[in-house]
Design a protein around this motif. Structure first.
Motif, PDB file in Angstrom:
ATOM      1  N   VAL A 203       1.062   2.217  18.097  1.00 35.15           N
ATOM      2  CA  VAL A 203       0.229   1.259  17.356  1.00 35.15           C
ATOM      3  C   VAL A 203      -0.158   1.833  15.996  1.00 35.15           C
ATOM      4  O   VAL A 203      -0.143   1.122  14.976  1.00 35.15           O
ATOM      5  CB  VAL A 203      -1.016   0.902  18.185  1.00 35.15           C
ATOM      6  CG1 VAL A 203      -1.984   0.060  17.372  1.00 35.15           C
ATOM      7  CG2 VAL A 203      -0.614   0.152  19.456  1.00 35.15           C
ATOM      8  N   ASN A 204      -0.497   3.145  15.964  1.00 38.69           N
ATOM      9  CA  ASN A 204      -0.859   3.769  14.682  1.00 38.69           C
ATOM     10  C   ASN A 204       0.326   3.733  13.724  1.00 38.69           C
ATOM     11  O   ASN A 204       0.167   3.448  12.523  1.00 38.69           O
ATOM     12  CB  ASN A 204      -1.308   5.209  14.918  1.00 38.69           C
ATOM     13  CG  ASN A 204      -2.633   5.268  15.674  1.00 38.69           C
ATOM     14  OD1 ASN A 204      -3.443   4.333  15.593  1.00 38.69           O
ATOM     15  ND2 ASN A 204      -2.843   6.332  16.430  1.00 38.69           N
ATOM     16  N   ARG A 205       1.523   4.046  14.246  1.00 38.02           N
ATOM     17  CA  ARG A 205       2.703   4.004  13.380  1.00 38.02           C
ATOM     18  C   ARG A 205       2.975   2.585  12.898  1.00 38.02           C
ATOM     19  O   ARG A 205       3.368   2.386  11.740  1.00 38.02           O
ATOM     20  CB  ARG A 205       3.906   4.541  14.143  1.00 38.02           C
ATOM     21  CG  ARG A 205       3.826   6.045  14.439  1.00 38.02           C
ATOM     22  CD  ARG A 205       5.014   6.507  15.246  1.00 38.02           C
ATOM     23  NE  ARG A 205       4.902   7.933  15.554  1.00 38.02           N
ATOM     24  CZ  ARG A 205       5.773   8.603  16.314  1.00 38.02           C
ATOM     25  NH1 ARG A 205       6.810   7.943  16.853  1.00 38.02           N
ATOM     26  NH2 ARG A 205       5.603   9.901  16.533  1.00 38.02           N
ATOM     27  N   LEU A 210       2.862  -1.175   8.576  1.00 40.37           N
ATOM     28  CA  LEU A 210       2.329  -2.414   8.014  1.00 40.37           C
ATOM     29  C   LEU A 210       1.639  -2.146   6.687  1.00 40.37           C
ATOM     30  O   LEU A 210       1.791  -2.921   5.721  1.00 40.37           O
ATOM     31  CB  LEU A 210       1.358  -3.042   9.012  1.00 40.37           C
ATOM     32  CG  LEU A 210       0.695  -4.352   8.578  1.00 40.37           C
ATOM     33  CD1 LEU A 210       1.743  -5.419   8.329  1.00 40.37           C
ATOM     34  CD2 LEU A 210      -0.300  -4.832   9.639  1.00 40.37           C
ATOM     35  N   GLN A 211       0.894  -1.012   6.599  1.00 41.23           N
ATOM     36  CA  GLN A 211       0.224  -0.663   5.344  1.00 41.23           C
ATOM     37  C   GLN A 211       1.247  -0.367   4.261  1.00 41.23           C
ATOM     38  O   GLN A 211       1.094  -0.788   3.100  1.00 41.23           O
ATOM     39  CB  GLN A 211      -0.684   0.557   5.578  1.00 41.23           C
ATOM     40  CG  GLN A 211      -1.585   0.878   4.403  1.00 41.23           C
ATOM     41  CD  GLN A 211      -2.608  -0.212   4.142  1.00 41.23           C
ATOM     42  OE1 GLN A 211      -3.004  -0.921   5.067  1.00 41.23           O
ATOM     43  NE2 GLN A 211      -3.026  -0.366   2.895  1.00 41.23           N
ATOM     44  N   ALA A 212       2.321   0.377   4.638  1.00 44.86           N
ATOM     45  CA  ALA A 212       3.368   0.664   3.664  1.00 44.86           C
ATOM     46  C   ALA A 212       4.056  -0.616   3.201  1.00 44.86           C
ATOM     47  O   ALA A 212       4.385  -0.776   2.015  1.00 44.86           O
ATOM     48  CB  ALA A 212       4.394   1.625   4.278  1.00 44.86           C
ATOM     49  N   PHE A 213       4.268  -1.517   4.143  1.00 44.29           N
ATOM     50  CA  PHE A 213       4.902  -2.778   3.769  1.00 44.29           C
ATOM     51  C   PHE A 213       3.995  -3.577   2.835  1.00 44.29           C
ATOM     52  O   PHE A 213       4.474  -4.202   1.878  1.00 44.29           O
ATOM     53  CB  PHE A 213       5.203  -3.585   5.033  1.00 44.29           C
ATOM     54  CG  PHE A 213       5.858  -4.911   4.755  1.00 44.29           C
ATOM     55  CD1 PHE A 213       7.191  -4.985   4.413  1.00 44.29           C
ATOM     56  CD2 PHE A 213       5.113  -6.088   4.823  1.00 44.29           C
ATOM     57  CE1 PHE A 213       7.785  -6.201   4.147  1.00 44.29           C
ATOM     58  CE2 PHE A 213       5.703  -7.301   4.551  1.00 44.29           C
ATOM     59  CZ  PHE A 213       7.046  -7.357   4.210  1.00 44.29           C
ATOM     60  N   GLN A 215       1.861  -2.235   0.739  1.00 41.66           N
ATOM     61  CA  GLN A 215       1.938  -1.565  -0.559  1.00 41.66           C
ATOM     62  C   GLN A 215       3.227  -1.934  -1.271  1.00 41.66           C
ATOM     63  O   GLN A 215       3.239  -2.193  -2.483  1.00 41.66           O
ATOM     64  CB  GLN A 215       1.854  -0.042  -0.358  1.00 41.66           C
ATOM     65  CG  GLN A 215       1.779   0.747  -1.651  1.00 41.66           C
ATOM     66  CD  GLN A 215       0.493   0.457  -2.428  1.00 41.66           C
ATOM     67  OE1 GLN A 215      -0.533   0.189  -1.814  1.00 41.66           O
ATOM     68  NE2 GLN A 215       0.575   0.489  -3.750  1.00 41.66           N
ATOM     69  N   PHE A 216       4.337  -1.953  -0.501  1.00 39.48           N
ATOM     70  CA  PHE A 216       5.616  -2.344  -1.088  1.00 39.48           C
ATOM     71  C   PHE A 216       5.565  -3.783  -1.593  1.00 39.48           C
ATOM     72  O   PHE A 216       6.096  -4.100  -2.668  1.00 39.48           O
ATOM     73  CB  PHE A 216       6.718  -2.188  -0.039  1.00 39.48           C
ATOM     74  CG  PHE A 216       8.053  -2.721  -0.476  1.00 39.48           C
ATOM     75  CD1 PHE A 216       8.836  -2.026  -1.385  1.00 39.48           C
ATOM     76  CD2 PHE A 216       8.515  -3.945   0.006  1.00 39.48           C
ATOM     77  CE1 PHE A 216      10.060  -2.533  -1.793  1.00 39.48           C
ATOM     78  CE2 PHE A 216       9.730  -4.450  -0.396  1.00 39.48           C
ATOM     79  CZ  PHE A 216      10.512  -3.742  -1.303  1.00 39.48           C
ATOM     80  N   SER A 217       4.908  -4.634  -0.826  1.00 37.42           N
ATOM     81  CA  SER A 217       4.797  -6.036  -1.242  1.00 37.42           C
ATOM     82  C   SER A 217       3.980  -6.148  -2.530  1.00 37.42           C
ATOM     83  O   SER A 217       4.349  -6.906  -3.440  1.00 37.42           O
ATOM     84  CB  SER A 217       4.145  -6.844  -0.125  1.00 37.42           C
ATOM     85  OG  SER A 217       3.946  -8.180  -0.518  1.00 37.42           O
ATOM     86  N   GLU A 218       2.892  -5.355  -2.638  1.00 38.22           N
ATOM     87  CA  GLU A 218       2.093  -5.402  -3.866  1.00 38.22           C
ATOM     88  C   GLU A 218       2.894  -4.875  -5.048  1.00 38.22           C
ATOM     89  O   GLU A 218       2.850  -5.440  -6.150  1.00 38.22           O
ATOM     90  CB  GLU A 218       0.821  -4.578  -3.663  1.00 38.22           C
ATOM     91  CG  GLU A 218      -0.160  -5.194  -2.667  1.00 38.22           C
ATOM     92  CD  GLU A 218      -1.381  -4.324  -2.459  1.00 38.22           C
ATOM     93  OE1 GLU A 218      -1.419  -3.236  -3.079  1.00 38.22           O
ATOM     94  OE2 GLU A 218      -2.280  -4.739  -1.686  1.00 38.22           O
ATOM     95  N   ASN A 219       3.658  -3.754  -4.838  1.00 39.15           N
ATOM     96  CA  ASN A 219       4.483  -3.216  -5.913  1.00 39.15           C
ATOM     97  C   ASN A 219       5.550  -4.225  -6.345  1.00 39.15           C
ATOM     98  O   ASN A 219       5.817  -4.399  -7.540  1.00 39.15           O
ATOM     99  CB  ASN A 219       5.143  -1.913  -5.470  1.00 39.15           C
ATOM    100  CG  ASN A 219       4.108  -0.808  -5.240  1.00 39.15           C
ATOM    101  OD1 ASN A 219       3.020  -0.848  -5.810  1.00 39.15           O
ATOM    102  ND2 ASN A 219       4.438   0.158  -4.402  1.00 39.15           N
TER     103      ASN A 219
END
Length: 313
Positions: A203-205, A210-213, A215-219
């Motif tokens: 779940v943590n991974r 999800l957080q990385a995705f 961030q990627f979406s914001e970038n």
């Protein structure tokens, strides 16, 4: 003699008093309300209905049952005679049902009207006008109870057919298989325990992914915004594309007006030079001595000084 006269007077007085009491009772018991006779003929059961039973119209007592007897003309039918108050609105759509008072089982006649034929009923027999008798609540319960009993018997027969020796054996095998499946399910939690232990890390991974995705979406969103701004800037009035277009137009104009005429002039001069070189080469091939002695003088032509026709031949 005197005692006998007293006894006679006392007897006459008693007879007169009794007569007056009977007359008074008959006068007090005389029913002054006018009633109309009606009759009900039915083949339904009328259990609990007796003479002097009440007749009610929509819950209001309007008469009584005067007689319950068999119909001599139609075996299996009953004739129920009624006396009903004359001002009761009995119409051709009036019908009777059999009601029961509480849990005593004493029956009475309940009259009702569905309003389909609001026409006064006419007497069609010496006993009075006929009123149809419909099945009441108890008759419906009895009828439905018999239907339920019949269905219960059918269900029992089907269960007997279902639970024969072969089907019972199949059912036993099914129960055994269910027991084995339950035993296997008891071992399942122990097998799933390692997976459950690693579930928080997973779940943590997943949250990190999800957080990385995000961030990627914001970038990607920022990149798209910058790209849109760049495209808008390039397509603007003084943008790079506009300036490049003007430069290309200027270059094309310069080539058409200056460069191409110059190239054409150079080409003409080059062709002229090539012709002169070709002529020189031909002379050298014809007169190689001209390199040392120069070109031979051209003999004079006709009319020129020194012309000699014989020498020319």
């Amino acid at each position: 003699m005197e005692s006998k006269s007293h006894a006679l007077i006392a007897g006459v007085f008693s007879i007169l008093l009794l007569s007056l009491a009977v007359v008074l009772g008959m006068w007090l018991g005389k029913d002054e309300i006018k009633k109309t006779p009606y009759v009900i003929t039915t083949a339904l059961k009328v259990s609990g209905l007796n003479v002097q039973a009440a007749v009610r119209y929509k819950g209001i007592k309007v008469g009584k049952v005067t007689d319950v007897d068999f119909d001599p003309k139609h075996p299996g039918q009953l004739i129920i005679s009624l006396d009903i108050v004359s001002d009761t609105p009995i119409t051709q759509s009036t019908y009777a049902t059999l009601g029961y008072q509480g849990v005593t089982g004493i029956a009475y006649i309940e009259l009702d009207d569905d309003g389909s034929k609001p026409i006064a009923v006419v007497a069609d027999s010496p006993l009075g006008a006929r009123i149809p008798l419909r099945p009441g609540l108890m008759q419906d319960i009895e009828k439905r109870g018999m239907a339920i009993l019949a269905q219960t018997e059918q269900i029992t027969e089907r269960l007997n057919l279902l639970l024969d020796q072969k089907n019972r054996q199949s059912l036993t095998n099914t129960v055994e298989q269910i027991g084995k499946t339950a035993a296997a399910f008891e071992k399942l939690p122990a097998q799933l325990e390692p997976v459950i232990n690693t579930l928080p890390q997973t779940v943590n991974r997943a949250q990190e992914s999800l957080q990385a995705f995000k961030q990627f979406s914001e970038n990607a969103k920022n990149t798209s915004t910058n790209l849109n701004r760049l495209i808008v800037g390039m397509q603007g009035e003084n943008g790079s594309l506009e300036r490049l277009t003007r430069s290309v137009e200027q270059l094309s104009t310069t080539m058409n007006t200056e460069t191409l005429p110059t190239i054409q002039s150079l080409g003409t001069e080059a062709r002229s030079s090539l012709r002169n070189i070709n002529r020189l080469s031909e002379k050298l091939n014809d007169q190689p001595q001209s390199i040392l002695f120069g070109n031979k003088a051209t003999p004079p032509g006709p009319g020129e000084p020194g012309f000699n026709a014989n020498s020319n031949k």
